[in-house]
Design an enzyme around this catalytic site. Sequence first.
Site, PDB file in Angstrom:
ATOM      1  N   GLU A 200     -13.248  -0.556 -20.671  1.00  0.00           N
ATOM      2  CA  GLU A 200     -12.979  -1.907 -21.071  1.00  0.00           C
ATOM      3  C   GLU A 200     -14.000  -2.643 -20.175  1.00  0.00           C
ATOM      4  OE1 GLU A 200      -8.229  -2.108 -21.321  1.00  0.00           O
ATOM      5  OE2 GLU A 200      -9.262  -2.898 -19.640  1.00  0.00           O
ATOM      6  N   LYS A 201     -14.363  -3.900 -20.967  1.00  0.00           N
ATOM      7  CA  LYS A 201     -15.345  -4.937 -20.253  1.00  0.00           C
ATOM      8  C   LYS A 201     -14.452  -5.248 -18.880  1.00  0.00           C
ATOM      9  CE  LYS A 201     -18.527  -7.999 -19.872  1.00  0.00           C
ATOM     10  NZ  LYS A 201     -19.792  -7.311 -19.656  1.00  0.00           N
ATOM     11  N   GLU A 275       2.319  -6.338 -19.520  1.00  0.00           N
ATOM     12  CA  GLU A 275       1.403  -6.622 -18.266  1.00  0.00           C
ATOM     13  C   GLU A 275       0.069  -7.110 -18.938  1.00  0.00           C
ATOM     14  OE1 GLU A 275       0.652  -3.511 -15.698  1.00  0.00           O
ATOM     15  OE2 GLU A 275       2.494  -3.859 -14.668  1.00  0.00           O
ATOM     16  N   ASN A 290       5.509  -1.678 -19.653  1.00  0.00           N
ATOM     17  CA  ASN A 290       6.274  -0.683 -18.904  1.00  0.00           C
ATOM     18  C   ASN A 290       7.468  -0.687 -19.514  1.00  0.00           C
ATOM     19  OD1 ASN A 290       4.140  -0.723 -16.768  1.00  0.00           O
ATOM     20  ND2 ASN A 290       4.921  -2.557 -15.930  1.00  0.00           N
ATOM     21  N   ARG A 292      10.585   0.119 -18.481  1.00  0.00           N
ATOM     22  CA  ARG A 292      11.953   0.076 -17.344  1.00  0.00           C
ATOM     23  C   ARG A 292      12.180  -1.043 -17.066  1.00  0.00           C
ATOM     24  NH1 ARG A 292       6.860   1.132 -14.577  1.00  0.00           N
ATOM     25  NH2 ARG A 292       6.476  -0.425 -12.944  1.00  0.00           N
ATOM     26  N   VAL A 295      10.919  -3.716 -10.388  1.00  0.00           N
ATOM     27  CA  VAL A 295      11.295  -3.952  -8.823  1.00  0.00           C
ATOM     28  C   VAL A 295      11.646  -5.736  -9.008  1.00  0.00           C
ATOM     29  CG1 VAL A 295      10.631  -4.396  -6.719  1.00  0.00           C
ATOM     30  CG2 VAL A 295      10.037  -2.280  -7.767  1.00  0.00           C
ATOM     31  N   ARG A 336       9.045  -8.796  -1.137  1.00  0.00           N
ATOM     32  CA  ARG A 336       9.262  -7.198  -0.880  1.00  0.00           C
ATOM     33  C   ARG A 336       9.024  -7.050   0.685  1.00  0.00           C
ATOM     34  NH1 ARG A 336       7.186  -3.512  -5.692  1.00  0.00           N
ATOM     35  NH2 ARG A 336       7.130  -4.917  -7.383  1.00  0.00           N
TER      36      ARG A 336
HETATM   37  C1  MV4 Z   1      -8.678  -4.321 -15.124  1.00  0.00           C
HETATM   38  C2  MV4 Z   1      -9.117  -4.989 -13.851  1.00  0.00           C
HETATM   39  C3  MV4 Z   1     -10.201  -5.912 -14.474  1.00  0.00           C
HETATM   40  N1  MV4 Z   1     -10.919  -5.668 -15.672  1.00  0.00           N
HETATM   41  N2  MV4 Z   1      -9.072  -3.933 -16.170  1.00  0.00           N
HETATM   42  C4  MV4 Z   1      -5.453  -2.265 -11.788  1.00  0.00           C
HETATM   43  C5  MV4 Z   1      -4.379  -1.209 -12.213  1.00  0.00           C
HETATM   44  C6  MV4 Z   1      -4.218  -1.058 -13.640  1.00  0.00           C
HETATM   45  N3  MV4 Z   1      -2.974  -2.139 -13.731  1.00  0.00           N
HETATM   46  C7  MV4 Z   1      -5.178  -2.064 -14.273  1.00  0.00           C
HETATM   47  N4  MV4 Z   1      -5.772  -2.902 -12.927  1.00  0.00           N
HETATM   48  C8  MV4 Z   1      -7.032  -3.574 -13.422  1.00  0.00           C
HETATM   49  N5  MV4 Z   1      -7.399  -3.688 -14.758  1.00  0.00           N
HETATM   50  C9  MV4 Z   1     -10.203  -4.682 -16.397  1.00  0.00           C
HETATM   51  N6  MV4 Z   1     -10.830  -4.553 -17.679  1.00  0.00           N
HETATM   52  C10 MV4 Z   1      -8.806  -5.136 -12.763  1.00  0.00           C
HETATM   53  C11 MV4 Z   1      -7.449  -4.591 -12.616  1.00  0.00           C
HETATM   54  C12 MV4 Z   1      -7.150  -4.518 -11.175  1.00  0.00           C
HETATM   55  C13 MV4 Z   1      -5.640  -5.116 -10.854  1.00  0.00           C
HETATM   56  C14 MV4 Z   1      -5.137  -5.596 -11.837  1.00  0.00           C
HETATM   57  C15 MV4 Z   1      -3.662  -5.922 -11.643  1.00  0.00           C
HETATM   58  C16 MV4 Z   1      -3.384  -6.342 -10.415  1.00  0.00           C
HETATM   59  C17 MV4 Z   1      -4.130  -5.803  -9.417  1.00  0.00           C
HETATM   60  C18 MV4 Z   1      -5.380  -5.265  -9.522  1.00  0.00           C
HETATM   61  C19 MV4 Z   1      -6.001  -4.865  -8.505  1.00  0.00           C
HETATM   62  C20 MV4 Z   1      -7.372  -4.371  -8.868  1.00  0.00           C
HETATM   63  C21 MV4 Z   1      -7.858  -4.273 -10.097  1.00  0.00           C
END
Ligand code: MV4
Length: 451
Positions: A200-201, A275, A290, A292, A295, A336
């Site tokens: 992804e970008k 999300e 998700n 489910r 939390v 939490r």
């Molecule tokens: C991303 C991102 C930036 N750009 N995707 C972290 C785990 C998974 N839920 C996807 N995540 C991310 N995906 C793109 N294209 C940054 C994250 C990310 C993040 C996302 C949500 C909550 C916390 C995070 C911590 C680091 C990176």
Amino acid sequence: MFKKILIANRGEIALRIIRTCKEMGIKTVAVYSTADAESLHVKFADEAVCIGPPPSKDSYLKMSSIIAAAEITNADAIHPGYGFLSENAKFSRICVEHDIKFIGASGDMIDKMGDKANAKTTMIEAGVPCVPGSEGVIETFEDCVKTAKETGYPVMLKASAGGGGKGMRAVWKAEDLRDAWDSARQESRAAFGNDDMYMEKLIEEPRHIEIQIIGDSTGKACHLSERDCSVQRRHQKLTEETPSPFMTDELREKMGEAAVKASEYIKYEGAGTVEFLVDKHRNFFFMEMNTRIQVEHPITEQVVDYDLIREQIRVAAGIPISGKNYYPKLHAIECRINAEDPYHGFRPSPGRITTLHAPGGHGVRLDTHVYAGYMIPPNYDSMIAKLITTAQTREEAISKMKRALDEFIIEGVKTTIPFHRQLMDHPDYVAGNYTTKFMEDFVMEKNVSTI
Ligand code: MV4
């Protein structure tokens, strides 16, 4: 309606489910490992079955023991809570085979949303905004190079079997792509036994804002607005709030509509969470779904005045939802509380709680299974309580949280209470000015209580 529900979980979520079952007049069966023999969910349930020794793989993850417990107690449904088997497609199918209703998603739905690249392709078909990037899984490194060039650096490599950041690599320039590709696939193989990758970008400094949805057996879905979960440390959520301080009424409408569209397109049944990543321009992009209860579901319950566990059970019993969407009338924050030491890298601190004073008063909700004298076992995750405050405004909810944290006394183990207390005074947090980057710069101040 079900007569007896087995709760295939432990800790605060097991207690949470038992409470709603009791209010609905449904009998409950607790399952527990020998480490949890003295746990509250065992005491609160109508019946309790020991399903094995402390290790999760021999107890809370042991499908045969859980099914056997349901058979001998004649439970007609199983609620998996979150974690453990809550998103295990094989377990969902085994429940169907044993004519026990799984209060969660079908095996096919879990597989569909668990394959992150596939889930994204489905969302694109549904017309839900997704981050530009590869179309599904990337087959070869040559394709990876080509896709990165088309997408434009920086890019994010992600594991299709992943989630929670495992097998994920941010790549800022072409010369780093090979190493990122190799190490991400290696990590994904080790963690999930699968190394399918997609790209992804990269969205810089995103917020993590998720929409609660409920879908019913008629194919209808509704949303219950958002939760801002951007304050995370190593992909572990620490605190969540609703409404999001970054939200506008217009953005809420658009994200809610996208989440409902996604749910109805896949005919999602039950409670789910869509999300999104939200960038600084308030563009939002599908991240994961998700299948489910989460939390952090209590903050939604508090601001829209709705029992999500009750609705999960009703939907699983075939009762249609009302169909209307729900919008926050109040502000709620969840902290939490983990048995971890925030002054030493949040390292786990299991042991016996010698003293416990629980906070209370108007607008304070404490979802916990611990009590004075309780031995926190080292075998499971470290969350011991969820402290939720609800008020008319964000400022009042923060003030209430500070007061409640000051009242919350736990001795015998280290906890993250001091971290949350400091967070509530942090200028960027108080200003609602935080993204998923926030914790990278957070430093605990000197532990004044031990000087
Ligand atoms: C991303 C991102 C930036 N750009 N995707 C972290 C785990 C998974 N839920 C996807 N995540 C991310 N995906 C793109 N294209 C940054 C994250 C990310 C993040 C996302 C949500 C909550 C916390 C995070 C911590 C680091 C990176």
